[in-house]
Motif scaffolding. Structure first.
Motif: not given
Length: 328
Positions: A78-82
């Motif tokens: 999810l951090s990568s998506i962010s």
């Protein structure tokens, strides 16, 4: 932007090109921004496609996280998506030609929402529960990041998210109870009312002074802060007047509604007038429900309530006409 404004700008840009004031490249750039023909359908199809791709990507990442059975891996994904949404959003929002400013703002706001989810998953990966101040602190931290983003890139969507997270971090919450029922509450409505009143003052100061000076590129920020302040001030006072509370809060809520209507009329500000009328009407209906729901039949309750609502609406209309005649 209204359709009539788009048509006017399109005609003006075409005339400038025909008069030799602008070249063909600039004409095409202006037409892309302001031409109205087929704009809604094209925008709808574009957003549906982007939403479908976004949901598909989230589904794949969710499957990976579930298969790994690890909150830490889910937080990393999810951090990568962010980060990806942030980079794309900043590039679109800060592009010199401003071809997709709205899309850029939406992507940045979505990246901040993903940051909130990543904080939650990281907290779960560390084995910490959501009890106590953990969730409010995450909401307030995300609110600070969103506010900094809004002022750094002059975007209102991140500011909207920041204000929403800020007030929820202070104790506001809502939930769907099923069968069409929604629940909302404020943990400490007295404290929330004070904070909301401070937000109203900040919004007025921001709008009247800061946006006329050094923060001129943040036009509209003060209005957004003011609207959130009015909303949560009235909600806090309303919750303090629900059945079982003291008469003093009823009088305070009534005075606040009247004060907002008077302030809106004096300042010619529809925001104060609108919130005042809406919540003054809610106050009247709450008192009506409180005193007559168990006293009269259901049919008489709604018949009398409808008649009183029509009388109140007629009085507001006459008052509006009186104020209009005074200005003329």
């Amino acid at each position: 932007m209204r359709a009539i404004t788009r048509d006017l700008l399109t005609r003006e840009a075409t005339d400038w090109h025909q008069q030799g004031l602008i070249n063909h490249t600039l004409l095409n750039l202006l037409l892309v921004r302001y031409e109205n023909r087929g704009r809604f359908l094209a925008a709808l199809l574009k957003w549906l496609g982007l939403f479908a791709i976004f949901q598909l990507g989230l589904a794949v990442l969710a499957f990976i996280a579930i298969a790994s059975d690890s909150a830490l891996i889910a937080a990393i994904l999810l951090s990568s998506i962010s980060v990806g949404l942030w980079i794309c959003g900043v590039r679109l929002a800060t592009h010199p030609y401003q071809l997709h400013p709205f899309t850029g703002a939406v992507l940045i706001t979505a990246s901040l929402a993903a940051v909130f989810g990543a904080f939650i998953l990281l907290n779960m990966a560390l084995g910490s529960g959501m009890e106590g101040p953990t969730l409010p602190m995450i909401l307030l931290l995300t609110s600070v990041l969103a506010a900094l983003t809004a002022y750094r890139y002059y975007l209102r969507w991140p500011l909207l998210l920041a204000l929403l997270f800020f007030f929820h971090g202070l104790g506001a919450w809502h939930a769907y109870g099923g069968h069409g029922a929604y629940f909302a509450d404020i943990q400490e409505p007295r404290i929330m009312a004070v904070v909301a009143l401070a937000a109203i003052m900040l919004g007025i100061w921001h709008e009247q002074f800061l946006e006329q000076g050094s923060l001129w590129r943040c036009a509209g920020f003060g209005a957004l802060i003011l609207i959130f302040g009015l909303l949560y001030l009235n909600l806090s006072l309303w919750f303090l007047t629900l059945p079982g509370r003291s008469l003093g809060w009823v009088l305070v809520f009534t005075a606040a509604g009247l004060g907002q209507m008077i302030a809106g009329a004096r300042l010619h500000d529809a925001r104060f007038t609108g919130f005042g009328i809406v919540f003054f009407s809610i106050n009247l209906y709450t008192r009506y429900f409180e005193y007559f729901w168990d006293q009269i039949s259901l049919g008489a309750f709604f018949l009398m309530g409808g008649a009183l609502a029509m009388a109140f609406g007629y009085a507001c209309e006459r008052w509006s006409l009186f104020l209009t005649s005074e200005k003329l």
